[in-house]
Design an enzyme around this catalytic site. Sequence first.
Site, PDB file in Angstrom:
ATOM      1  N   LYS A   1     -11.256  -1.642   2.047  1.00 45.13           N
ATOM      2  CA  LYS A   1     -10.976  -0.322   1.491  1.00 45.13           C
ATOM      3  C   LYS A   1     -10.617  -0.431   0.009  1.00 45.13           C
ATOM      4  O   LYS A   1      -9.917  -1.355  -0.403  1.00 45.13           O
ATOM      5  CB  LYS A   1      -9.823   0.303   2.279  1.00 45.13           C
ATOM      6  CG  LYS A   1      -9.416   1.694   1.846  1.00 45.13           C
ATOM      7  CD  LYS A   1      -8.268   2.183   2.723  1.00 45.13           C
ATOM      8  CE  LYS A   1      -7.770   3.552   2.281  1.00 45.13           C
ATOM      9  NZ  LYS A   1      -6.639   4.017   3.131  1.00 45.13           N
TER      10      LYS A   1
ATOM     11  N   LYS B   1       2.849  -3.406   5.831  1.00 44.47           N
ATOM     12  CA  LYS B   1       3.448  -3.561   4.498  1.00 44.47           C
ATOM     13  C   LYS B   1       4.555  -4.608   4.493  1.00 44.47           C
ATOM     14  O   LYS B   1       4.692  -5.370   3.540  1.00 44.47           O
ATOM     15  CB  LYS B   1       3.980  -2.213   4.002  1.00 44.47           C
ATOM     16  CG  LYS B   1       2.878  -1.229   3.657  1.00 44.47           C
ATOM     17  CD  LYS B   1       3.433   0.058   3.043  1.00 44.47           C
ATOM     18  CE  LYS B   1       2.306   0.984   2.622  1.00 44.47           C
ATOM     19  NZ  LYS B   1       2.800   2.224   1.993  1.00 44.47           N
TER      20      LYS B   1
ATOM     21  N   LYS C   1      -5.250   0.522  -4.471  1.00 38.68           N
ATOM     22  CA  LYS C   1      -4.480   0.040  -5.615  1.00 38.68           C
ATOM     23  C   LYS C   1      -3.640  -1.184  -5.251  1.00 38.68           C
ATOM     24  O   LYS C   1      -3.375  -2.040  -6.091  1.00 38.68           O
ATOM     25  CB  LYS C   1      -3.555   1.148  -6.130  1.00 38.68           C
ATOM     26  CG  LYS C   1      -4.261   2.234  -6.921  1.00 38.68           C
ATOM     27  CD  LYS C   1      -4.724   1.741  -8.272  1.00 38.68           C
ATOM     28  CE  LYS C   1      -5.294   2.879  -9.104  1.00 38.68           C
ATOM     29  NZ  LYS C   1      -5.785   2.421 -10.414  1.00 38.68           N
TER      30      LYS C   1
END
Length: 339
Positions: free
Chosen positions: A197, A114, A200
């Site tokens: 995958k 991230k 969102k």
Amino acid sequence: MSRPRVFSGIQPTADSFHLGNYLGALRQWVALQESHDAFYCVVDLHAITLPQDPALLRQRTRIAAAQLLAIGLDPDVSTIFVQSHVPEHAELAWVLGCQTGFGEASRMTQFKDKSAKGGAQQASVGLFTYPVLQAADILLYQTDQVPVGEDQRQHLELSRDLAIRFNHRYGQTFTVPAAYILGGVEKITDLQEPTAKMSKSTSSPQGIIDLLDEPDAIRRKVARAVTDTGSGITEDEAAKPGITNLLRIYSALSGTSIGDLTGRYAGAGYGTFKRELAEVVAAALGPIRERAEKILADEAELDRLLAQGAGRASAVARQTMAEVRERVGFLPAAAVAPR
């Protein structure tokens, strides 16, 4: 004989959960409540590791809770609550953070992934310590089992390590949680990038089927889903990832095996297959959307159910934290209360 306790949480960072969430975890949560003492949490503290609009976060927290109820979680059977309604989560996270090595936290792959997107210098300390808060979530409820996929296995191992470490230093306090490998989990990928995958944070809107999508939106997304060269409806993850993903969705929602589906559609074109798949998806998700809309229409009742869940969660959390404070050596509050 008491049932084993299970804990899991989901972030309220979108206007709807997606099909990957549902088939990968949420549907199994419903089954687990029949055999386990289930604690399910909307983890809004985790959500703010990335910037959130306050009003939108409140709205999405209710939307997330409504969807949990709409998919079949029973608030009289499962403990369903919002993370920030139980302040002991944050308190235990601090205590566990003081038991966690900096190098140990640095090795968490999710932080690396991230922070790489926005640059490590811009990443918050909260994002860095996210796995410690996750450990607090789990250990606070003396959790026996945690439903996990491969992407969360490392975080569960940290939870186990911290429980063992704390128990060794201060005496038996925490249950050491075990992984609960979900059965029947479907690997659902992006409709536009079937090797990635469904997510969102990385998928385009057309790559995601939302639980709250209207039927026409579902039909459009399925019709535009990326397929593969050739026209055969066969399962082959390497050569035909697009069709394989659609077959998995069809099978999971219809209860028909992939083998039976490939036999049914032998000789059929992609168009026929997609049209019929779209109707299966719309029929499966329609009742969830309708129930969620009804729940959201009565905000006061939804808030009452969340308060009920927070009350049950708090009773367990307070007991755990009382033991933690005593073990660590914190002075009891009564000892310093004014006369």
